[in-house]
Scaffold this motif. Structure first.
Motif, PDB file in Angstrom:
ATOM      1  N   LYS A  88       5.750   1.768  10.420  1.00 14.50           N
ATOM      2  CA  LYS A  88       4.670   0.493   9.350  1.00 14.50           C
ATOM      3  C   LYS A  88       3.917   0.474   8.599  1.00 14.50           C
ATOM      4  O   LYS A  88       4.806  -0.224   7.626  1.00 14.50           O
ATOM      5  N   ASN A  89       3.152   0.673   8.597  1.00 18.63           N
ATOM      6  CA  ASN A  89       2.342   1.685   7.962  1.00 18.63           C
ATOM      7  C   ASN A  89       2.836   1.882   6.243  1.00 18.63           C
ATOM      8  O   ASN A  89       2.136   1.490   5.828  1.00 18.63           O
ATOM      9  N   ALA A  90       3.660   3.413   6.723  1.00 16.16           N
ATOM     10  CA  ALA A  90       4.272   3.645   5.611  1.00 16.16           C
ATOM     11  C   ALA A  90       5.019   2.477   4.041  1.00 16.16           C
ATOM     12  O   ALA A  90       4.780   2.192   3.245  1.00 16.16           O
ATOM     13  N   ILE A  91       5.560   1.765   4.747  1.00 13.20           N
ATOM     14  CA  ILE A  91       6.158   0.361   4.529  1.00 13.20           C
ATOM     15  C   ILE A  91       4.987  -0.552   3.832  1.00 13.20           C
ATOM     16  O   ILE A  91       4.900  -1.113   2.666  1.00 13.20           O
ATOM     17  N   ASP A  92       3.824  -0.685   4.692  1.00 13.05           N
ATOM     18  CA  ASP A  92       2.924  -1.910   4.060  1.00 13.05           C
ATOM     19  C   ASP A  92       1.794  -0.825   2.922  1.00 13.05           C
ATOM     20  O   ASP A  92       2.016  -1.671   1.831  1.00 13.05           O
ATOM     21  N   TRP A  93       2.092   0.610   3.055  1.00 15.78           N
ATOM     22  CA  TRP A  93       1.462   1.145   1.612  1.00 15.78           C
ATOM     23  C   TRP A  93       2.319   0.605   0.106  1.00 15.78           C
ATOM     24  O   TRP A  93       2.015   0.756  -0.559  1.00 15.78           O
ATOM     25  N   LEU A  94       3.474   1.118   0.920  1.00 12.16           N
ATOM     26  CA  LEU A  94       4.673   0.915  -0.925  1.00 12.16           C
ATOM     27  C   LEU A  94       4.702  -0.196  -0.723  1.00 12.16           C
ATOM     28  O   LEU A  94       5.339  -1.000  -1.726  1.00 12.16           O
ATOM     29  N   SER A  95       4.299  -1.781  -0.155  1.00 10.31           N
ATOM     30  CA  SER A  95       4.016  -3.119  -0.610  1.00 10.31           C
ATOM     31  C   SER A  95       3.142  -3.052  -1.358  1.00 10.31           C
ATOM     32  O   SER A  95       3.010  -4.247  -1.736  1.00 10.31           O
ATOM     33  N   ARG A  96       2.326  -2.403  -1.039  1.00 12.91           N
ATOM     34  CA  ARG A  96       0.775  -2.468  -1.995  1.00 12.91           C
ATOM     35  C   ARG A  96       1.055  -2.025  -3.909  1.00 12.91           C
ATOM     36  O   ARG A  96       2.050  -1.171  -4.073  1.00 12.91           O
ATOM     37  N   GLY A  97       0.002  -2.624  -5.089  1.00 15.20           N
ATOM     38  CA  GLY A  97       0.297  -1.987  -6.150  1.00 15.20           C
ATOM     39  C   GLY A  97       1.289  -2.729  -7.048  1.00 15.20           C
ATOM     40  O   GLY A  97       1.812  -3.593  -6.353  1.00 15.20           O
ATOM     41  N   ASP A  98       1.195  -2.749  -8.376  1.00 10.33           N
ATOM     42  CA  ASP A  98       1.941  -3.113  -9.288  1.00 10.33           C
ATOM     43  C   ASP A  98       3.059  -3.155  -9.315  1.00 10.33           C
ATOM     44  O   ASP A  98       3.951  -3.145  -9.440  1.00 10.33           O
ATOM     45  N   ASN A  99       4.188  -1.426  -8.537  1.00 10.22           N
ATOM     46  CA  ASN A  99       5.104  -1.280  -8.333  1.00 10.22           C
ATOM     47  C   ASN A  99       5.704  -2.273  -7.129  1.00 10.22           C
ATOM     48  O   ASN A  99       7.311  -1.932  -7.361  1.00 10.22           O
ATOM     49  N   ALA A 100       5.168  -2.630  -5.931  1.00 14.42           N
ATOM     50  CA  ALA A 100       5.387  -3.203  -5.534  1.00 14.42           C
ATOM     51  C   ALA A 100       6.487  -4.160  -5.005  1.00 14.42           C
ATOM     52  O   ALA A 100       8.181  -3.622  -4.529  1.00 14.42           O
ATOM     53  N   LYS A 101       6.902  -4.847  -6.183  1.00 11.08           N
ATOM     54  CA  LYS A 101       8.023  -5.547  -6.369  1.00 11.08           C
ATOM     55  C   LYS A 101       9.160  -5.000  -7.030  1.00 11.08           C
ATOM     56  O   LYS A 101      10.505  -4.906  -6.554  1.00 11.08           O
ATOM     57  N   LYS A 102       9.026  -3.686  -7.812  1.00 12.46           N
ATOM     58  CA  LYS A 102      10.131  -2.483  -7.901  1.00 12.46           C
ATOM     59  C   LYS A 102      10.399  -2.501  -6.661  1.00 12.46           C
ATOM     60  O   LYS A 102      11.329  -1.477  -7.049  1.00 12.46           O
ATOM     61  N   VAL A 103      10.041  -2.172  -6.308  1.00 17.40           N
ATOM     62  CA  VAL A 103      10.355  -1.238  -4.810  1.00 17.40           C
ATOM     63  C   VAL A 103      11.302  -1.840  -3.739  1.00 17.40           C
ATOM     64  O   VAL A 103      12.219  -2.050  -3.266  1.00 17.40           O
ATOM     65  N   PHE A 104      10.995  -2.911  -3.317  1.00 18.76           N
ATOM     66  CA  PHE A 104      11.782  -4.102  -2.593  1.00 18.76           C
ATOM     67  C   PHE A 104      12.036  -5.390  -2.868  1.00 18.76           C
ATOM     68  O   PHE A 104      13.110  -5.668  -2.561  1.00 18.76           O
ATOM     69  N   LEU A 105      11.432  -5.895  -4.353  1.00 14.72           N
ATOM     70  CA  LEU A 105      12.436  -7.178  -4.085  1.00 14.72           C
ATOM     71  C   LEU A 105      13.855  -6.584  -4.679  1.00 14.72           C
ATOM     72  O   LEU A 105      14.209  -6.375  -5.789  1.00 14.72           O
ATOM     73  N   ASN A 106      14.320  -7.558  -4.207  1.00 15.23           N
ATOM     74  CA  ASN A 106      16.161  -7.802  -3.868  1.00 15.23           C
ATOM     75  C   ASN A 106      15.947  -6.544  -3.833  1.00 15.23           C
ATOM     76  O   ASN A 106      17.604  -5.680  -4.039  1.00 15.23           O
ATOM     77  N   ARG A 107      15.807  -5.506  -2.837  1.00 15.47           N
ATOM     78  CA  ARG A 107      15.927  -4.341  -2.690  1.00 15.47           C
ATOM     79  C   ARG A 107      17.276  -3.968  -1.781  1.00 15.47           C
ATOM     80  O   ARG A 107      17.181  -4.875  -0.876  1.00 15.47           O
ATOM     81  N   ARG A 108      18.138  -3.266  -2.321  1.00 15.29           N
ATOM     82  CA  ARG A 108      19.496  -3.419  -0.886  1.00 15.29           C
ATOM     83  C   ARG A 108      19.299  -2.174   0.002  1.00 15.29           C
ATOM     84  O   ARG A 108      19.253  -1.424   0.080  1.00 15.29           O
ATOM     85  N   VAL A 109      18.948  -3.292   1.162  1.00 14.88           N
ATOM     86  CA  VAL A 109      18.885  -2.365   2.533  1.00 14.88           C
ATOM     87  C   VAL A 109      19.293  -2.025   3.300  1.00 14.88           C
ATOM     88  O   VAL A 109      19.823  -3.112   3.856  1.00 14.88           O
ATOM     89  N   ALA A 110      19.367  -1.205   3.690  1.00 10.56           N
ATOM     90  CA  ALA A 110      20.306  -1.272   5.423  1.00 10.56           C
ATOM     91  C   ALA A 110      19.229  -0.295   6.556  1.00 10.56           C
ATOM     92  O   ALA A 110      18.249   0.578   6.556  1.00 10.56           O
ATOM     93  N   LEU A 111      19.629  -0.761   8.051  1.00  4.85           N
ATOM     94  CA  LEU A 111      19.098  -0.368   8.893  1.00  4.85           C
ATOM     95  C   LEU A 111      19.587   0.103  10.028  1.00  4.85           C
ATOM     96  O   LEU A 111      20.850  -0.441  10.205  1.00  4.85           O
ATOM     97  N   ILE A 112      19.234   1.805  10.225  1.00  7.45           N
ATOM     98  CA  ILE A 112      19.834   2.102  11.840  1.00  7.45           C
ATOM     99  C   ILE A 112      18.437   2.633  12.687  1.00  7.45           C
ATOM    100  O   ILE A 112      18.102   2.656  12.204  1.00  7.45           O
ATOM    101  N   GLY A 113      19.098   3.276  13.346  1.00  7.03           N
ATOM    102  CA  GLY A 113      17.752   4.049  13.992  1.00  7.03           C
ATOM    103  C   GLY A 113      18.525   4.772  15.851  1.00  7.03           C
ATOM    104  O   GLY A 113      19.678   4.664  15.832  1.00  7.03           O
TER     105      GLY A 113
END
Ligand SMILES: Cc1cc2nc3c(=O)[nH]c(=O)nc-3n(C[C@H](O)[C@H](O)[C@H](O)COP(=O)(O)O)c2cc1C
Length: 183
Positions: A88-113
């Motif tokens: 979660k900490n890593a995703i929180d960092w990735l959600s910060r800064g000017d590029n955050a929208k390019k990282v996550f907005l409309n990002r096609r994402v899937a989960l496994i575990g």
């Protein structure tokens, strides 16, 4: 050709989740590549650090990789019926800064575990949903992969030795690969 960035949420060298990610990279459908990225070296989120120094290079480098890819695969462990703090900490960092929208907005994402217990990260995957919604991602929900009893699914070297899980993983990647490559 499509590219998916895969991230394991465990730092453990013998991590089942990292083993699952490595197995996934070997089972990708034609036309889709899975590149393995890591959360290693990402510091604990600290607003003072961010204010004084901006985002750490390890974070901006990972942001760039995800932004340039077509999809994101999160391979999540489960801690105390939820998301492990390091992930979660890593995703929180990735959600910060000017590029955050390019990282996550409309990002096609899937989960496994994967988990050594009987429920295969079901509650951790559930907990991720509100994060993925908040980040305005575009999650793929047609498949599910919750690997339980991971101790018998991988051998001591982290090789996937369970044929049923291999087939499920392959199907999952086929479906997600189509989603990532589609319109
Ligand atoms: C703090 C902590 C809490 C855990 N809680 C759960 C849990 O709620 N559910 C579960 O299935 N496994 C739980 N486990 C066991 C993990 O699934 C197991 O350690 C697993 O191997 C972690 O993933 P990894 O192999 O990728 O490192 C927990 C482990 C730790 C260290």
């Amino acid at each position: 050709m499509s590219t998916i960035i895969g991230i394991s949420g465990s730092l453990r060298s013998k991590s089942y989740n990292s083993a699952l990610l490595r197995a996934a990279a070997q089972l990708m459908p034609a036309g889709v590549t899975l590149e393995i990225a890591s959360i290693k070296g990402i510091p604990l989120y600290d607003g003072d650090l961010e204010e004084q120094q901006g985002l750490p290079t390890v974070v901006t480098a990972l942001q760039d990789r995800i932004a340039q890819a077509d999809g994101l695969l999160l391979v999540t462990p489960e801690y105390n019926n939820s998301i492990p703090g390091v992930f979660k900490n890593a995703i929180d960092w990735l959600s910060r800064g000017d590029n955050a929208k390019k990282v996550f907005l409309n990002r096609r994402v899937a989960l496994i575990g994967a988990s050594p217990g009987g429920f295969g990260t079901i509650l951790s995957q559930q907990a991720w949903l509100q994060v993925l919604r908040t980040l305005q991602t575009r999650p793929w929900f047609e498949g599910r992969l919750q690997v339980s009893r991971a101790g018998s699914v991988f051998d001591a070297n982290g090789e996937l030795i369970d044929d049923k899980i291999r087939a499920q993983l392959k199907d999952f990647l086929h479906g997600f690969g189509n989603f990532v490559g589609g319109a």
